[in-house]
Each structure stands twice: as C-alpha cells, then as structure tokens.
Motif scaffolding. Structure first.
Motif, PDB file in Angstrom:
ATOM      1  N   ILE A 125      51.594  37.503   6.913  1.00 35.47           N
ATOM      2  CA  ILE A 125      50.385  36.792   6.513  1.00 35.47           C
ATOM      3  C   ILE A 125      49.217  37.422   7.267  1.00 35.47           C
ATOM      4  CG2 ILE A 125      49.215  34.560   6.477  1.00 35.47           C
ATOM      5  CD1 ILE A 125      51.971  33.244   6.563  1.00 35.47           C
ATOM      6  N   PRO A 126      48.197  37.899   6.565  1.00 36.10           N
ATOM      7  CA  PRO A 126      47.067  38.534   7.260  1.00 36.10           C
ATOM      8  C   PRO A 126      46.420  37.577   8.258  1.00 36.10           C
ATOM      9  CG  PRO A 126      46.944  38.929   4.901  1.00 36.10           C
ATOM     10  CD  PRO A 126      48.050  37.938   5.122  1.00 36.10           C
ATOM     11  N   GLY A 127      46.142  38.097   9.437  1.00 36.30           N
ATOM     12  CA  GLY A 127      45.495  37.301  10.475  1.00 36.30           C
ATOM     13  C   GLY A 127      46.448  36.571  11.398  1.00 36.30           C
ATOM     14  N   VAL A 128      47.740  36.605  11.124  1.00 35.35           N
ATOM     15  CA  VAL A 128      48.718  35.940  11.982  1.00 35.35           C
ATOM     16  C   VAL A 128      49.263  36.986  12.956  1.00 35.35           C
ATOM     17  CG1 VAL A 128      50.929  34.752  12.072  1.00 35.35           C
ATOM     18  CG2 VAL A 128      49.327  34.246  10.239  1.00 35.35           C
ATOM     19  N   ASN A 129      48.970  36.806  14.239  1.00 34.67           N
ATOM     20  CA  ASN A 129      49.430  37.726  15.277  1.00 34.67           C
ATOM     21  C   ASN A 129      50.145  36.925  16.356  1.00 34.67           C
ATOM     22  OD1 ASN A 129      48.220  40.035  14.084  1.00 34.67           O
ATOM     23  ND2 ASN A 129      46.246  39.369  14.876  1.00 34.67           N
ATOM     24  N   TRP A 130      51.454  36.871  16.263  1.00 34.01           N
ATOM     25  CA  TRP A 130      52.258  36.135  17.227  1.00 34.01           C
ATOM     26  C   TRP A 130      52.834  37.099  18.243  1.00 34.01           C
ATOM     27  CZ3 TRP A 130      55.306  32.912  13.130  1.00 34.01           C
ATOM     28  CH2 TRP A 130      54.491  31.883  12.655  1.00 34.01           C
ATOM     29  N   SER A 131      52.813  36.698  19.496  1.00 34.09           N
ATOM     30  CA  SER A 131      53.366  37.517  20.575  1.00 34.09           C
ATOM     31  C   SER A 131      54.786  37.069  20.896  1.00 34.09           C
ATOM     32  CB  SER A 131      52.512  37.383  21.834  1.00 34.09           C
ATOM     33  OG  SER A 131      51.223  37.857  21.592  1.00 34.09           O
ATOM     34  N   VAL A 132      55.560  38.015  21.384  1.00 33.68           N
ATOM     35  CA  VAL A 132      56.936  37.760  21.784  1.00 33.68           C
ATOM     36  C   VAL A 132      57.137  38.365  23.164  1.00 33.68           C
ATOM     37  CG1 VAL A 132      59.334  38.320  21.289  1.00 33.68           C
ATOM     38  CG2 VAL A 132      57.817  37.740  19.431  1.00 33.68           C
ATOM     39  N   SER A 133      57.817  37.636  24.040  1.00 33.55           N
ATOM     40  CA  SER A 133      58.154  38.145  25.359  1.00 33.55           C
ATOM     41  C   SER A 133      59.560  37.656  25.717  1.00 33.55           C
ATOM     42  CB  SER A 133      57.138  37.658  26.396  1.00 33.55           C
ATOM     43  OG  SER A 133      57.486  38.144  27.673  1.00 33.55           O
ATOM     44  N   GLN A 134      60.431  38.586  26.034  1.00 32.32           N
ATOM     45  CA  GLN A 134      61.807  38.244  26.395  1.00 32.32           C
ATOM     46  C   GLN A 134      62.182  38.989  27.674  1.00 32.32           C
ATOM     47  OE1 GLN A 134      64.030  36.090  24.852  1.00 32.32           O
ATOM     48  NE2 GLN A 134      62.265  35.451  23.651  1.00 32.32           N
ATOM     49  N   THR A 135      62.939  38.319  28.523  1.00 37.01           N
ATOM     50  CA  THR A 135      63.348  38.889  29.813  1.00 37.01           C
ATOM     51  C   THR A 135      64.864  38.805  29.947  1.00 37.01           C
ATOM     52  OG1 THR A 135      61.270  38.186  30.810  1.00 37.01           O
ATOM     53  CG2 THR A 135      63.064  38.700  32.318  1.00 37.01           C
ATOM     54  N   ALA A 136      65.437  39.869  30.494  1.00 32.19           N
ATOM     55  CA  ALA A 136      66.872  39.885  30.806  1.00 32.19           C
ATOM     56  C   ALA A 136      67.013  40.384  32.239  1.00 32.19           C
ATOM     57  CB  ALA A 136      67.628  40.796  29.848  1.00 32.19           C
ATOM     58  N   GLN A 137      68.033  39.900  32.908  1.00 34.34           N
ATOM     59  CA  GLN A 137      68.276  40.357  34.268  1.00 34.34           C
ATOM     60  C   GLN A 137      69.769  40.430  34.539  1.00 34.34           C
ATOM     61  OE1 GLN A 137      66.302  37.671  36.877  1.00 34.34           O
ATOM     62  NE2 GLN A 137      67.583  35.926  36.382  1.00 34.34           N
ATOM     63  N   GLY A 138      70.116  41.214  35.524  1.00 35.83           N
ATOM     64  CA  GLY A 138      71.513  41.358  35.888  1.00 35.83           C
ATOM     65  C   GLY A 138      71.637  41.917  37.286  1.00 35.83           C
ATOM     66  N   PRO A 139      72.800  41.732  37.915  1.00 35.57           N
ATOM     67  CA  PRO A 139      72.993  42.246  39.277  1.00 35.57           C
ATOM     68  C   PRO A 139      73.213  43.761  39.266  1.00 35.57           C
ATOM     69  CG  PRO A 139      74.988  41.213  38.505  1.00 35.57           C
ATOM     70  CD  PRO A 139      73.950  40.985  37.445  1.00 35.57           C
ATOM     71  N   VAL A 140      72.762  44.386  40.317  1.00 37.09           N
ATOM     72  CA  VAL A 140      72.986  45.823  40.481  1.00 37.09           C
ATOM     73  C   VAL A 140      74.420  46.016  40.960  1.00 37.09           C
ATOM     74  CG1 VAL A 140      72.311  47.881  41.792  1.00 37.09           C
ATOM     75  CG2 VAL A 140      70.574  46.276  40.986  1.00 37.09           C
ATOM     76  N   GLU A 141      75.134  46.940  40.342  1.00 34.78           N
ATOM     77  CA  GLU A 141      76.493  47.228  40.792  1.00 34.78           C
ATOM     78  C   GLU A 141      76.410  48.015  42.098  1.00 34.78           C
ATOM     79  OE1 GLU A 141      78.827  49.185  37.840  1.00 34.78           O
ATOM     80  OE2 GLU A 141      78.686  47.515  36.454  1.00 34.78           O
ATOM     81  N   ARG A 142      77.166  47.577  43.093  1.00 37.33           N
ATOM     82  CA  ARG A 142      77.160  48.245  44.382  1.00 37.33           C
ATOM     83  C   ARG A 142      78.483  47.949  45.095  1.00 37.33           C
ATOM     84  NH1 ARG A 142      75.275  43.420  44.922  1.00 37.33           N
ATOM     85  NH2 ARG A 142      74.716  42.324  46.774  1.00 37.33           N
ATOM     86  N   PHE A 143      78.795  48.775  46.067  1.00 37.26           N
ATOM     87  CA  PHE A 143      79.983  48.533  46.872  1.00 37.26           C
ATOM     88  C   PHE A 143      79.667  47.452  47.894  1.00 37.26           C
ATOM     89  CE2 PHE A 143      80.840  52.962  45.537  1.00 37.26           C
ATOM     90  CZ  PHE A 143      82.048  52.738  44.919  1.00 37.26           C
ATOM     91  N   THR A 144      80.619  46.571  48.094  1.00 41.05           N
ATOM     92  CA  THR A 144      80.479  45.544  49.145  1.00 41.05           C
ATOM     93  C   THR A 144      81.705  45.624  50.038  1.00 41.05           C
ATOM     94  OG1 THR A 144      81.545  43.887  47.734  1.00 41.05           O
ATOM     95  CG2 THR A 144      79.136  44.003  47.669  1.00 41.05           C
TER      96      THR A 144
END
Length: 148
Positions: A125-144
């Motif tokens: 639809i002309p004039g309709v400008n919707w924004s989208v924002s999505q976030t993902a996160q995860g642990p860093v693989e490391r030796f413990t």
C-alpha cells in the motif's frame, strides 16, 4: 363495450399485482451502484491483509537472518562479526525481498553474541512504511575447566 372495459380492468389489476409481487423490478441498476460503493472497501481490505502478511514475513526473515549471524559468529572456530553480518546479508538477499533497507549489527562479547537485524517491510500500500527489528543471541563456544 362492458366486456372490453372489464377485460382492461382485469389486465390492469394483473399488471399491478405482478409489479407488487416482484419489487426487484423497481431496483433495476441498484446492484452495479452498490458494487461501485462497496468495491473500494473490499480492495482496501485485500491490500491491507497482504500488507500484514508481508509484515509477518519480513519479521521472520529478520529473525532468521539474526540467527544465521549468531550461529556463524558464536562457534569455537567462528568467524568475525563482520563475516556473520555478511552471511546474514546474503540470507536476506536470497529470501525474496520482503525486507528492504536492512541493517545488521553483530556484537561479540567474551561470553555472548548478539545480532540485531532492522529494516523496512516491502510496501504493498503506497505510503505504508513499517519497520521491523529482530534480535537473536547465543553463548560463545569456549573451553571451560572441568569441575570436580
């Protein structure tokens, strides 16, 4: 003469009964007018539902792109955040253009990787400008160290 007058009265009464019995005959042309009034609303509802569907698709694309960036950055032999951004950008480009003008930001800390994808939904639809924002996160693989 009386017979012809009586016949005329009977024919007139029959015509009046037919006219009263079928009132639709008096509404000739009403359907095209009603359609001309209702059709723009139907068209607007159709395009609005397609726009809402595009918003849901753009959200899914942004979330999956953020997950791709996190997955490629968080592994033990992972690449840099810039390479995660490049993979996410490639993913968005391959999904069909539901998300336009996107921006990808990947932050890699010592224990956590966070990727945020923002963009604009493709406009039906002309004039309709919707924004989208999505976030993902995860642990860093490391030796413990192994505990007792």
């Amino acid at each position: 003469m009386l017979r012809s007058a009586l016949g005329l009265c009977q024919r007139t009464a029959a015509a009046v009964r037919r006219r009263c019995a079928h009132p639709a005959g008096r509404d000739r042309g009403a359907t095209p007018v009603e359609l001309a009034i209702v059709f723009p609303a139907i068209l607007l509802l159709t395009f609005a539902s397609v726009q809402v569907g595009a918003w849901f698709l753009a959200r899914a694309v942004a979330l999956n792109a953020a997950q791709v960036a996190v997955s490629s950055t968080r592994t033990l032999n992972g690449v840099s955040p810039a390479a995660g951004e490049a993979q996410a950008s490639s993913f968005i480009a391959d999904t069909g253009g539901w998300l336009v003008g996107w921006n990808i930001q990947v932050d890699q800390g010592p224990e956590q990787v966070t990727a945020t994808v923002t963009g604009t939904v493709v406009s039906v639809i002309p004039g309709v400008n919707w924004s989208v924002s999505q976030t993902a996160q995860g642990p860093v693989e490391r030796f413990t160290e192994e505990g007792p």
